[in-house]
Design an enzyme around this catalytic site. Structure first.
Site, PDB file in Angstrom:
ATOM      1  N   GLY A   1      19.392  -8.070  11.472  1.00 51.29           N
ATOM      2  CA  GLY A   1      18.160  -8.832  11.619  1.00 51.29           C
ATOM      3  C   GLY A   1      17.169  -8.001  12.416  1.00 51.29           C
TER       4      GLY A   1
ATOM      5  N   GLN B   1       9.980  -5.818  17.401  1.00 53.00           N
ATOM      6  CA  GLN B   1      10.915  -4.718  17.657  1.00 53.00           C
ATOM      7  C   GLN B   1      10.425  -3.387  17.083  1.00 53.00           C
ATOM      8  OE1 GLN B   1      14.602  -7.103  16.337  1.00 53.00           O
ATOM      9  NE2 GLN B   1      15.342  -5.739  17.941  1.00 53.00           N
TER      10      GLN B   1
ATOM     11  N   CYS C   1      21.849  -6.177  20.112  1.00 46.51           N
ATOM     12  CA  CYS C   1      20.448  -6.166  19.698  1.00 46.51           C
ATOM     13  C   CYS C   1      20.022  -4.712  19.544  1.00 46.51           C
ATOM     14  CB  CYS C   1      19.598  -6.857  20.761  1.00 46.51           C
ATOM     15  SG  CYS C   1      17.836  -6.859  20.388  1.00 46.51           S
ATOM     16  N   LEU C   2      19.286  -4.428  18.486  1.00 50.25           N
ATOM     17  CA  LEU C   2      18.822  -3.058  18.263  1.00 50.25           C
ATOM     18  C   LEU C   2      17.904  -2.586  19.389  1.00 50.25           C
ATOM     19  CD1 LEU C   2      18.050  -3.231  14.426  1.00 50.25           C
ATOM     20  CD2 LEU C   2      20.088  -2.288  15.540  1.00 50.25           C
TER      21      LEU C   2
ATOM     22  N   HIS D   1      18.718 -15.686  17.364  1.00 47.20           N
ATOM     23  CA  HIS D   1      18.399 -14.409  18.020  1.00 47.20           C
ATOM     24  C   HIS D   1      17.005 -13.917  17.610  1.00 47.20           C
ATOM     25  CE1 HIS D   1      19.845 -10.267  19.427  1.00 47.20           C
ATOM     26  NE2 HIS D   1      18.724  -9.980  18.783  1.00 47.20           N
ATOM     27  N   GLU D   2      16.735 -13.949  16.304  1.00 47.74           N
ATOM     28  CA  GLU D   2      15.443 -13.419  15.836  1.00 47.74           C
ATOM     29  C   GLU D   2      14.282 -14.335  16.217  1.00 47.74           C
ATOM     30  OE1 GLU D   2      15.647 -10.425  15.074  1.00 47.74           O
ATOM     31  OE2 GLU D   2      17.775 -10.369  14.649  1.00 47.74           O
TER      32      GLU D   2
ATOM     33  N   HIS E   1      13.341 -13.591  19.733  1.00 44.34           N
ATOM     34  CA  HIS E   1      12.529 -12.369  19.869  1.00 44.34           C
ATOM     35  C   HIS E   1      11.033 -12.680  19.780  1.00 44.34           C
ATOM     36  CE1 HIS E   1      14.942  -8.784  20.219  1.00 44.34           C
ATOM     37  NE2 HIS E   1      15.692  -9.071  19.185  1.00 44.34           N
TER      38      HIS E   1
HETATM   39 NI    NI Z   1      17.545  -8.272  18.681  1.00 48.89          NI
END
Ligand code: NI
Length: 169
Positions: A55, A60, A98-99, A140-141, A144
């Site tokens: 995701g 991000q 998380c990226l 999660h997204e 963000h």
């Molecule tokens: Ni993330």
């Protein structure tokens, strides 16, 4: 709105890391569903796959727009202006990463089932309900885009451990 017939290969964008203020900024609503948005979606998928994520939220990659993409357990979706309309009382606790916090995973408690409503990249209303990893991804997204990261969801010893290991928490 004509769709482009030929797709340019997209060069993935670098993923912003925790400490970048864009990750702490509430995203602006998406109001125009045009070719530029389609380009952004394409860029987001390319960046997510390059980073081996499931995701990715627009902030991000430095774009403060309320938009995320996901490819999680067969659920491939583009969601603009996501809003969580249902969270089950039943929870799940599992490793989340998380990226934008690369190299870390912490056990994170989330609702086991979740529903998100929003719009797809054409502006049509969509609703996604998921369980387990899909529900985790939806939560999660959406977080963000409200300027939150999963580390904010931690508590107790795990939160202390995260603070010790991740400098910018
Ligand atoms: Ni993330």
């Amino acid at each position: 709105m004509a769709k482009r017939q030929t797709k340019r290969p997209r060069k993935p964008a670098p993923i912003r890391q925790l400490g970048d203020p864009v990750l702490r900024t509430k995203a602006d609503p998406v109001t125009v569903f045009d070719d530029a948005l389609a380009d952004t979606v394409e860029l987001m998928f390319a960046s997510m796959y390059e980073a081996r994520g499931v995701g990715l939220a627009a902030n991000q990659i430095g774009l403060s727009q309320a938009l995320f993409v996901m490819d999680c357990e067969e659920v491939v979706a583009v969601v603009a202006n996501p809003r969580i309309t249902f969270l089950s009382e039943e929870t799940q606790t599992g490793g989340e990463g998380c990226l934008s916090v690369s190299g870390h995973t912490f056990p994170t408690t989330r609702a086991l089932r979740a529903t998100v409503v929003g719009q797809d990249q054409t502006g049509a209303p969509i609703e996604i309900t998921g369980e387990g990893e899909v529900a985790r991804c939806l939560q999660h997204e959406t977080d963000h885009l409200n300027g939150k990261v999963y580390l904010d969801r931690l508590s107790g010893d795990v939160r202390r451990q995260a603070r010790a290991e991740v400098e910018t928490v």
